[in-house]
Design a protein around this motif. Sequence first.
Motif, PDB file in Angstrom:
ATOM      1  N   GLU A   1       0.848  -1.188   0.000  1.00 29.01           N
ATOM      2  CA  GLU A   1       0.000   0.000   0.000  1.00 29.01           C
ATOM      3  C   GLU A   1       0.885   1.241   0.000  1.00 29.01           C
ATOM      4  OE1 GLU A   1      -3.169   2.266   2.915  1.00 29.01           O
ATOM      5  OE2 GLU A   1      -2.678   0.177   3.317  1.00 29.01           O
ATOM      6  N   LEU A   2       0.633   2.126  -0.929  1.00 29.97           N
ATOM      7  CA  LEU A   2       1.432   3.345  -1.045  1.00 29.97           C
ATOM      8  C   LEU A   2       1.079   4.320   0.068  1.00 29.97           C
ATOM      9  CD1 LEU A   2       3.485   4.986  -2.736  1.00 29.97           C
ATOM     10  CD2 LEU A   2       1.521   5.925  -3.982  1.00 29.97           C
ATOM     11  N   LEU A   3       2.090   4.712   0.847  1.00 37.38           N
ATOM     12  CA  LEU A   3       1.917   5.702   1.911  1.00 37.38           C
ATOM     13  C   LEU A   3       2.399   7.078   1.471  1.00 37.38           C
ATOM     14  CD1 LEU A   3       3.212   3.598   4.934  1.00 37.38           C
ATOM     15  CD2 LEU A   3       0.838   3.937   4.196  1.00 37.38           C
ATOM     16  N   ASP A   4       3.485   7.112   0.690  1.00 36.16           N
ATOM     17  CA  ASP A   4       4.066   8.375   0.258  1.00 36.16           C
ATOM     18  C   ASP A   4       4.916   8.122  -0.983  1.00 36.16           C
ATOM     19  OD1 ASP A   4       4.703  11.165   0.505  1.00 36.16           O
ATOM     20  OD2 ASP A   4       6.656  10.613   1.308  1.00 36.16           O
ATOM     21  N   ALA A   5       4.968   9.114  -1.852  1.00 38.28           N
ATOM     22  CA  ALA A   5       5.793   9.014  -3.053  1.00 38.28           C
ATOM     23  C   ALA A   5       6.432  10.360  -3.328  1.00 38.28           C
ATOM     24  CB  ALA A   5       4.954   8.578  -4.244  1.00 38.28           C
ATOM     25  N   GLN A   6       7.717  10.320  -3.632  1.00 42.20           N
ATOM     26  CA  GLN A   6       8.441  11.530  -4.006  1.00 42.20           C
ATOM     27  C   GLN A   6       9.226  11.237  -5.265  1.00 42.20           C
ATOM     28  OE1 GLN A   6      10.939  12.789  -0.792  1.00 42.20           O
ATOM     29  NE2 GLN A   6       9.252  12.986   0.643  1.00 42.20           N
ATOM     30  N   LEU A   7       9.205  12.190  -6.181  1.00 42.86           N
ATOM     31  CA  LEU A   7      10.019  12.098  -7.380  1.00 42.86           C
ATOM     32  C   LEU A   7      11.170  13.069  -7.199  1.00 42.86           C
ATOM     33  CD1 LEU A   7      10.492  10.988 -10.213  1.00 42.86           C
ATOM     34  CD2 LEU A   7       8.971  12.769 -11.089  1.00 42.86           C
ATOM     35  N   GLN A   8      12.382  12.536  -7.204  1.00 43.31           N
ATOM     36  CA  GLN A   8      13.571  13.346  -6.930  1.00 43.31           C
ATOM     37  C   GLN A   8      14.510  13.312  -8.121  1.00 43.31           C
ATOM     38  OE1 GLN A   8      15.170  11.482  -3.426  1.00 43.31           O
ATOM     39  NE2 GLN A   8      13.597  12.344  -2.099  1.00 43.31           N
ATOM     40  N   ARG A   9      15.225  14.409  -8.290  1.00 44.55           N
ATOM     41  CA  ARG A   9      16.214  14.491  -9.363  1.00 44.55           C
ATOM     42  C   ARG A   9      17.583  14.752  -8.764  1.00 44.55           C
ATOM     43  NH1 ARG A   9      15.774  17.395 -15.114  1.00 44.55           N
ATOM     44  NH2 ARG A   9      17.805  16.760 -15.849  1.00 44.55           N
ATOM     45  N   SER A  10      18.559  13.964  -9.191  1.00 45.96           N
ATOM     46  CA  SER A  10      19.951  14.202  -8.816  1.00 45.96           C
ATOM     47  C   SER A  10      20.766  14.161 -10.100  1.00 45.96           C
ATOM     48  CB  SER A  10      20.438  13.141  -7.833  1.00 45.96           C
ATOM     49  OG  SER A  10      20.318  11.867  -8.381  1.00 45.96           O
ATOM     50  N   ALA A  11      21.444  15.236 -10.385  1.00 46.49           N
ATOM     51  CA  ALA A  11      22.167  15.408 -11.665  1.00 46.49           C
ATOM     52  C   ALA A  11      21.144  15.262 -12.791  1.00 46.49           C
ATOM     53  CB  ALA A  11      23.331  14.454 -11.774  1.00 46.49           C
ATOM     54  N   ASP A  12      21.307  14.278 -13.650  1.00 44.38           N
ATOM     55  CA  ASP A  12      20.354  14.060 -14.736  1.00 44.38           C
ATOM     56  C   ASP A  12      19.556  12.780 -14.544  1.00 44.38           C
ATOM     57  OD1 ASP A  12      21.011  16.369 -16.083  1.00 44.38           O
ATOM     58  OD2 ASP A  12      22.619  15.417 -17.222  1.00 44.38           O
TER      59      ASP A  12
ATOM     60  N   LEU B   1       6.056   2.250   1.279  1.00 40.99           N
ATOM     61  CA  LEU B   1       5.016   1.252   1.089  1.00 40.99           C
ATOM     62  C   LEU B   1       4.785   0.470   2.368  1.00 40.99           C
ATOM     63  CD1 LEU B   1       6.386  -0.120  -2.292  1.00 40.99           C
ATOM     64  CD2 LEU B   1       4.421   1.382  -2.016  1.00 40.99           C
ATOM     65  N   LEU B   2       3.546   0.092   2.601  1.00 43.30           N
ATOM     66  CA  LEU B   2       3.189  -0.751   3.736  1.00 43.30           C
ATOM     67  C   LEU B   2       2.907  -2.141   3.198  1.00 43.30           C
ATOM     68  CD1 LEU B   2       2.644  -0.556   6.809  1.00 43.30           C
ATOM     69  CD2 LEU B   2       0.238  -0.228   6.240  1.00 43.30           C
ATOM     70  N   ASP B   3       3.704  -3.136   3.635  1.00 47.55           N
ATOM     71  CA  ASP B   3       3.525  -4.483   3.094  1.00 47.55           C
ATOM     72  C   ASP B   3       2.400  -5.218   3.827  1.00 47.55           C
ATOM     73  OD1 ASP B   3       4.554  -5.571   5.467  1.00 47.55           O
ATOM     74  OD2 ASP B   3       6.502  -6.047   4.602  1.00 47.55           O
ATOM     75  N   SER B   4       2.125  -6.437   3.396  1.00 50.00           N
ATOM     76  CA  SER B   4       0.999  -7.203   3.941  1.00 50.00           C
ATOM     77  C   SER B   4       1.179  -7.580   5.413  1.00 50.00           C
ATOM     78  CB  SER B   4       0.766  -8.458   3.107  1.00 50.00           C
ATOM     79  OG  SER B   4       1.930  -9.268   3.109  1.00 50.00           O
ATOM     80  N   GLN B   5       2.423  -7.524   5.917  1.00 55.97           N
ATOM     81  CA  GLN B   5       2.672  -7.805   7.336  1.00 55.97           C
ATOM     82  C   GLN B   5       2.659  -6.532   8.182  1.00 55.97           C
ATOM     83  OE1 GLN B   5       4.957  -9.362   4.988  1.00 55.97           O
ATOM     84  NE2 GLN B   5       3.538 -11.072   5.010  1.00 55.97           N
ATOM     85  N   GLY B   6       2.348  -5.406   7.576  1.00 55.71           N
ATOM     86  CA  GLY B   6       2.290  -4.148   8.314  1.00 55.71           C
ATOM     87  C   GLY B   6       3.634  -3.465   8.468  1.00 55.71           C
TER      88      GLY B   6
ATOM     89  N   LEU C   1      16.814   0.219  -4.727  1.00 59.89           N
ATOM     90  CA  LEU C   1      17.120  -0.004  -3.317  1.00 59.89           C
ATOM     91  C   LEU C   1      15.826  -0.287  -2.567  1.00 59.89           C
ATOM     92  CD1 LEU C   1      19.275   0.222  -0.989  1.00 59.89           C
ATOM     93  CD2 LEU C   1      18.625   2.629  -0.835  1.00 59.89           C
ATOM     94  N   VAL C   2      15.883  -1.242  -1.632  1.00 63.59           N
ATOM     95  CA  VAL C   2      14.755  -1.530  -0.748  1.00 63.59           C
ATOM     96  C   VAL C   2      15.281  -1.477   0.675  1.00 63.59           C
ATOM     97  CG1 VAL C   2      13.011  -3.205  -0.058  1.00 63.59           C
ATOM     98  CG2 VAL C   2      13.666  -3.014  -2.470  1.00 63.59           C
ATOM     99  N   GLU C   3      14.657  -0.636   1.484  1.00 63.59           N
ATOM    100  CA  GLU C   3      15.032  -0.543   2.895  1.00 63.59           C
ATOM    101  C   GLU C   3      13.848  -0.958   3.754  1.00 63.59           C
ATOM    102  OE1 GLU C   3      17.567   2.964   3.983  1.00 63.59           O
ATOM    103  OE2 GLU C   3      16.809   3.660   2.055  1.00 63.59           O
ATOM    104  N   GLY C   4      14.145  -1.607   4.875  1.00 59.64           N
ATOM    105  CA  GLY C   4      13.098  -1.990   5.812  1.00 59.64           C
ATOM    106  C   GLY C   4      12.545  -3.379   5.573  1.00 59.64           C
ATOM    107  N   ARG C   5      13.389  -4.263   5.066  1.00 62.04           N
ATOM    108  CA  ARG C   5      12.962  -5.654   4.838  1.00 62.04           C
ATOM    109  C   ARG C   5      12.865  -6.405   6.125  1.00 62.04           C
ATOM    110  NH1 ARG C   5      15.192  -8.151  -0.721  1.00 62.04           N
ATOM    111  NH2 ARG C   5      14.375  -6.527  -1.997  1.00 62.04           N
TER     112      ARG C   5
END
Length: 98
Positions: free
Chosen positions: A54-65, A73-78, A94-98
């Motif tokens: 479930e999408l909680l927040d989304a940011q589109l970021q630019r670094s250089a080009d 995201l909130l996974d099925s286990q919360g 990258l995935v953080e919080g596995r």
Amino acid sequence: MIAPFRLLPLLFLASTQTVAGQADHDAARAAVQAGEVRPLEAILAGLPTQVAGELLDAQLQRSADHWRYVLKLLDSQGQMREVTVDGATGAVLLVEGR
């Protein structure tokens, strides 16, 4: 009582952040419309099931080009995960919080 002149720097800072935020938003929208960046809906639809949630927040970021989405995201286990996705290709970087 706070002297009115002491508030001016705070008001200026707030107004410049709003303008900068709007400029960032406009640049991101233009990049999507120009085809440089995939729309968020396409990014979410292309996520592997291992990181989808479930999408909680989304940011589109630019670094250089390089554009990238940073998704919370909130996974099925919360559990909350932060997933960084290449904005042009949709590849998970990258995935953080596995």
